[in-house]
Scaffold this active site. Structure first.
Site, PDB file in Angstrom:
ATOM      1  N   HIS A  14       0.834  -1.214   0.000  1.00 20.72           N
ATOM      2  CA  HIS A  14       0.000   0.000   0.000  1.00 20.72           C
ATOM      3  C   HIS A  14       0.861   1.253   0.000  1.00 20.72           C
ATOM      4  O   HIS A  14       1.273   1.721   1.065  1.00 20.72           O
ATOM      5  CB  HIS A  14      -0.910  -0.034   1.230  1.00 20.72           C
ATOM      6  CG  HIS A  14      -1.950   1.029   1.275  1.00 20.72           C
ATOM      7  ND1 HIS A  14      -3.129   0.876   1.974  1.00 20.72           N
ATOM      8  CD2 HIS A  14      -2.018   2.259   0.740  1.00 20.72           C
ATOM      9  CE1 HIS A  14      -3.854   1.974   1.867  1.00 20.72           C
ATOM     10  NE2 HIS A  14      -3.193   2.836   1.115  1.00 20.72           N
ATOM     11  N   HIS A  58       1.421   5.319  -2.080  1.00 19.53           N
ATOM     12  CA  HIS A  58       0.896   6.337  -3.011  1.00 19.53           C
ATOM     13  C   HIS A  58       2.089   7.083  -3.591  1.00 19.53           C
ATOM     14  O   HIS A  58       2.637   7.980  -2.947  1.00 19.53           O
ATOM     15  CB  HIS A  58       0.000   7.327  -2.265  1.00 19.53           C
ATOM     16  CG  HIS A  58      -1.214   6.701  -1.643  1.00 19.53           C
ATOM     17  ND1 HIS A  58      -2.424   6.621  -2.280  1.00 19.53           N
ATOM     18  CD2 HIS A  58      -1.396   6.116  -0.439  1.00 19.53           C
ATOM     19  CE1 HIS A  58      -3.311   6.025  -1.491  1.00 19.53           C
ATOM     20  NE2 HIS A  58      -2.701   5.702  -0.357  1.00 19.53           N
ATOM     21  N   ARG A 108       2.068   8.867  -6.445  1.00 21.92           N
ATOM     22  CA  ARG A 108       1.624  10.158  -7.043  1.00 21.92           C
ATOM     23  C   ARG A 108       1.921  10.366  -8.516  1.00 21.92           C
ATOM     24  O   ARG A 108       1.954  11.521  -8.957  1.00 21.92           O
ATOM     25  CB  ARG A 108       2.209  11.332  -6.248  1.00 21.92           C
ATOM     26  CG  ARG A 108       2.057  11.269  -4.742  1.00 21.92           C
ATOM     27  CD  ARG A 108       0.641  11.239  -4.291  1.00 21.92           C
ATOM     28  NE  ARG A 108       0.522  11.457  -2.843  1.00 21.92           N
ATOM     29  CZ  ARG A 108      -0.550  11.100  -2.148  1.00 21.92           C
ATOM     30  NH1 ARG A 108      -1.598  10.537  -2.729  1.00 21.92           N
ATOM     31  NH2 ARG A 108      -0.614  11.350  -0.849  1.00 21.92           N
ATOM     32  N   ASN A 134      -5.490   6.198  -6.530  1.00 20.27           N
ATOM     33  CA  ASN A 134      -6.064   7.553  -6.393  1.00 20.27           C
ATOM     34  C   ASN A 134      -5.089   8.633  -6.873  1.00 20.27           C
ATOM     35  O   ASN A 134      -4.881   9.640  -6.200  1.00 20.27           O
ATOM     36  CB  ASN A 134      -6.515   7.816  -4.952  1.00 20.27           C
ATOM     37  CG  ASN A 134      -5.362   7.809  -3.952  1.00 20.27           C
ATOM     38  OD1 ASN A 134      -4.355   7.160  -4.185  1.00 20.27           O
ATOM     39  ND2 ASN A 134      -5.520   8.514  -2.854  1.00 20.27           N
ATOM     40  N   ASP A 162       0.864   2.576   3.702  1.00 20.22           N
ATOM     41  CA  ASP A 162      -0.011   3.682   3.290  1.00 20.22           C
ATOM     42  C   ASP A 162       0.820   4.961   3.148  1.00 20.22           C
ATOM     43  O   ASP A 162       0.388   6.050   3.553  1.00 20.22           O
ATOM     44  CB  ASP A 162      -1.183   3.876   4.248  1.00 20.22           C
ATOM     45  CG  ASP A 162      -2.233   4.828   3.673  1.00 20.22           C
ATOM     46  OD1 ASP A 162      -2.184   5.123   2.454  1.00 20.22           O
ATOM     47  OD2 ASP A 162      -3.102   5.288   4.432  1.00 20.22           O
ATOM     48  N   HIS A 186       2.452  14.364   1.088  1.00 21.39           N
ATOM     49  CA  HIS A 186       1.978  15.665   0.607  1.00 21.39           C
ATOM     50  C   HIS A 186       3.086  16.651   0.947  1.00 21.39           C
ATOM     51  O   HIS A 186       3.931  16.364   1.793  1.00 21.39           O
ATOM     52  CB  HIS A 186       0.672  16.066   1.301  1.00 21.39           C
ATOM     53  CG  HIS A 186      -0.468  15.148   0.995  1.00 21.39           C
ATOM     54  ND1 HIS A 186      -1.155  15.174  -0.198  1.00 21.39           N
ATOM     55  CD2 HIS A 186      -1.041  14.150   1.715  1.00 21.39           C
ATOM     56  CE1 HIS A 186      -2.098  14.249  -0.193  1.00 21.39           C
ATOM     57  NE2 HIS A 186      -2.049  13.605   0.956  1.00 21.39           N
TER      58      HIS A 186
HETATM   59  O1  DOR Z   1      -4.761   9.842   4.625  1.00 17.79           O
HETATM   60  C1  DOR Z   1      -4.869   9.315   3.535  1.00 17.79           C
HETATM   61  N1  DOR Z   1      -4.144   9.735   2.485  1.00 17.79           N
HETATM   62  N2  DOR Z   1      -5.724   8.317   3.394  1.00 17.79           N
HETATM   63  C2  DOR Z   1      -6.025   7.824   2.173  1.00 17.79           C
HETATM   64  O2  DOR Z   1      -6.885   6.996   2.091  1.00 17.79           O
HETATM   65  C3  DOR Z   1      -5.398   8.367   0.969  1.00 17.79           C
HETATM   66  C4  DOR Z   1      -4.118   8.990   1.278  1.00 17.79           C
HETATM   67  C5  DOR Z   1      -3.582   9.872   0.168  1.00 17.79           C
HETATM   68  O3  DOR Z   1      -3.619   9.437  -0.986  1.00 17.79           O
HETATM   69  O4  DOR Z   1      -3.087  10.953   0.450  1.00 17.79           O
HETATM   70 ZN    ZN Z   2      -3.754   4.762   1.112  1.00 20.04          ZN
END
Ligand code: DOR
Ligand code: ZN
Length: 423
Positions: free
Chosen positions: A54, A56, A58, A88, A300, A304
Site C-alpha cells: 500500500h 501512493h 503520485r 487515487n 499507506d 503531501h
Molecule cells: O490519509 C490518507 N491519504 N488516506 C487515504 O486513504 C489516501 C491517502 C492519500 O492518498 O493521500
Molecule cells: Zn492509502
C-alpha cells in the site's frame, strides 16, 4: 554466481545465499563451489526484500510529492524491493487503459518492482474484470478520502464480492454517514484533535461490521481491510476469522506510533485517513499483530508537501515507508521475533497478492534481499528518508537497527546510505 556469505536468515540460521541470473539457486551453511563475486554479510540478518502492499507514489499527477525516482529510493533505503501503488492518482487508475498508461509512465524510473491496483467505482466492474491479470488487486475507498475515488455503494460492493476475482479486494473501511454526522455535530469545534473526532472510530467499526456481513452473505474469499486502527476492528476481524470467514487485514506504521496526544506537536502533519486514535488502540494493534489477526504491515505511504500540511486545509496522508521495517525491528523481542517481522513485511504480503516468486529466501525465488544491521542505529532525517515530500513525522527519532544493503534480482542497489545505480 554471486554469493552472500554468512547471513543470518530467520528460521534458517547463518547461511550462504547463492545467486545466479537474478534468482536464488541455493541456500546452504557453506558454499564452496565456483563464484564470480561475494558479499560479506557476517553479523547481518538477511530478509526477503520487503513487499509494501500500500503506497501512493503520485504518478501521474503530483511528482513533487513522490515519483518513481524518489519513491524507489525511499523503498530501497527502507529495505523494500516491491511496492504496490494505489489508484487515487490524477487521473485515477480505474480502467485497463489507465493501468497501461501508468505502467508506461513509471517503467523508466522504477528501481523496485512496481505493482499496481485498479480502483473500484460504482460502474467499472467490466474494466476491473478485464484488468485482473495486469494488477495486484482492486482498491475500494468505502468512505471518502484523499482523491476522488469513493465507492460507498453497498450494491456495487456486493457485485464486486460476487465477481469472484482472482486478485484481492483491498478496502479502506470508513463509513461516510458516520463521518458526515460527526462533521455536523462538530461544525464549531476547533480542537487540535478535530480530525480524529470527525472520523470517530464508529466510522471504521461500522464499515468493518458491514463488510464482514457482506463477506458472509456472498462467500467472498478475497477481501482485505487495509489500515485497521481500532481495538474494536481487531476484535471484529478476529471473531470473523475464528468463525471461518475469509478476511485479512493490515496496519500502518503511523497507527502503530502516534496517538491523538501527538496533534499538539504535529498538527496537520498528523492528519491521515483513517485518523490516529488512542494509546489503547495502538496497544490493541500491536496485540493484533502478535495474535496473528493482522497478517501484514502496509505503509499507506501518502506524501503531501510540507507547505500543504502546514496550511489550514491540510490534505490527509503521512509518508511512512521509510520507517516501516525499522519500526518493527525496534520491537523485536522474545515474543515478537525476527521471523515474525519477516512474515509481516514480505512472506504474508507475497502470499496475499499471489507473488509466488517472492517472499522468502529459498531456492527458486527471486534474489530480492535486504540485509539488516542490528548493531548500527538509524536516526531519521529529511535527507535519509529520500522522499520528494521532504518531511517526516518521525524526524529526529532514532531506531535501533539499520538497513545495510538492498538487492533487487541479486543486484546491489542500496548500501548504507548510498545508491549504487545511476539515476
Ligand atoms: O490519509 C490518507 N491519504 N488516506 C487515504 O486513504 C489516501 C491517502 C492519500 O492518498 O493521500
Ligand atoms: Zn492509502
Amino acid at each position: 554466481m554471486f554469493v552472500i556469505r554468512q547471513a543470518a536468515i530467520p528460521e534458517v540460521g547463518e547461511s550462504d545465499i547463492v545467486i545466479d541470473h537474478g534468482h536464488i539457486v541455493e541456500v546452504v551453511e557453506h558454499y564452496d563451489g565456483d563464484y564470480e563475486s561475494e558479499y560479506n554479510a557476517k553479523g547481518l540478518f538477511a530478509f526477503p526484500g520487503g513487499i509494501d502492499m500500500h503506497v501512493h507514489f503520485r504518478i501521474p499527477g503530483n511528482p513533487e510529492k513522490e515519483n518513481w525516482v524518489s519513491g524507489s529510493r525511499v523503498a530501497l533505503a527502507a529495505g523494500y524491493t516491491t511496492v504496490c501503488d494505489m489508484p487515487n492518482t490524477t487521473p485515477a487508475t480505474i480502467s485497463v487503459r489507465a493501468v497501461e498508461e501508468k505502467k508506461a509512465l513509471i517503467q523508466r524510473d522504477a528501481k523496485v518492482r512496481a505493482e499496481l491496483y485498479i480502483g473500484a467505482t460504482s460502474d467499472n466492474l467490466d474494466e476491473i474484470i478485464a484488468a485482473q491479470d495486469m494488477v495486484c488487486g482492486v482498491k475500494v475507498y468505502y468512505g471518502t478520502s484523499t482523491g476522488n475515488l469513493t465507492m460507498n455503494d453497498p450494491e456495487a460492493l456486493r457485485e464486486l464480492f460476487e465477481a469472484r476475482l482472482r486478485v484481492p479486494i483491498v478496502i479502506h473501511a470508513e463509513d461516510d454517514a458516520c463521518i458526515e454526522k460527526h462533521a455536523q455535530e462538530l461544525a464549531t469545534y476547533s480542537g487540535v484533535d478535530k480530525h480524529s473526532k470527525v472520523r470517530d472510530k464508529d466510522a471504521a467499526i461500522t464499515a468493518v461490521r458491514d463488510i464482514i456481513a457482506l463477506i458472509k452473505e456472498t462467500g467472498a474469499t478475497n477481501v482485505h481491510i487495509t489500515h485497521v486502527t481500532t481495538a474494536e476492528e481487531i476484535a471484529l476481524i478476529q471473531q470473523a476469522q475464528n468463525e471461518g470467514v475469509h478476511i485479512t487485514c493490515d496496519v500502518a506504521p503511523h497507527h502503530l506510533t502516534f496517538t491523538i496526544d501527538d496533534y499538539e506537536r504535529l498538527h496537520g502533519q498528523l492528519q491521515v485517513n483513517p485518523p490516529v486514535r488512542t494509546h489503547e488502540d495502538v496497544e490493541a494493534l500491536w496485540q493484533g499483530i502478535r495474535a496473528g489477526v493482522v497478517s501484514c504491515i502496509a505503509s499507506d505511504h501518502a506524501p503531501h508537501t510540507l507547505k500543504e500540511k502546514k496550511s489550514d486545509h491540510a490534505p490527509s496522508g503521512i509518508p511512512s515507508l521509510h520507517v516501516e521495517l525499522l519500526l518493527l525491528l525496534e520491537h523485536a523481542s522474545s515474543d515478537f521475533s525476527y521471523a515474525d517481522i519477516m512474515h509481516l513485511t514480505s512472506t504474508f504480503p507475497a502470499q496475499l497478492l499471489g507473488f509466488t516468486d517472492r517472499g522468502a529466501i529459498e531456492k527458486g525465488k527471486r534474489a530480492d534481499i535486504t540485509l539488516i544491521d542490528p548493531a548500527i542505529h538509524t536516526s531519521i532525517t529529511k535527507e535519509n528518508m529520500h522522499s520528494a515530500c521532504g518531511w517526516s513525522p518521525w524526524k529526529g527519532k532514532t531506531f535501533s537497527h539499520s538497513i545495510a544493503a538492498t538487492f533487487v534480482d541479486g543486484q546491489l542497489f542500496y548500501e548504507r546510505g548510498h545508491f549504487t545505480y545511476d539515476i
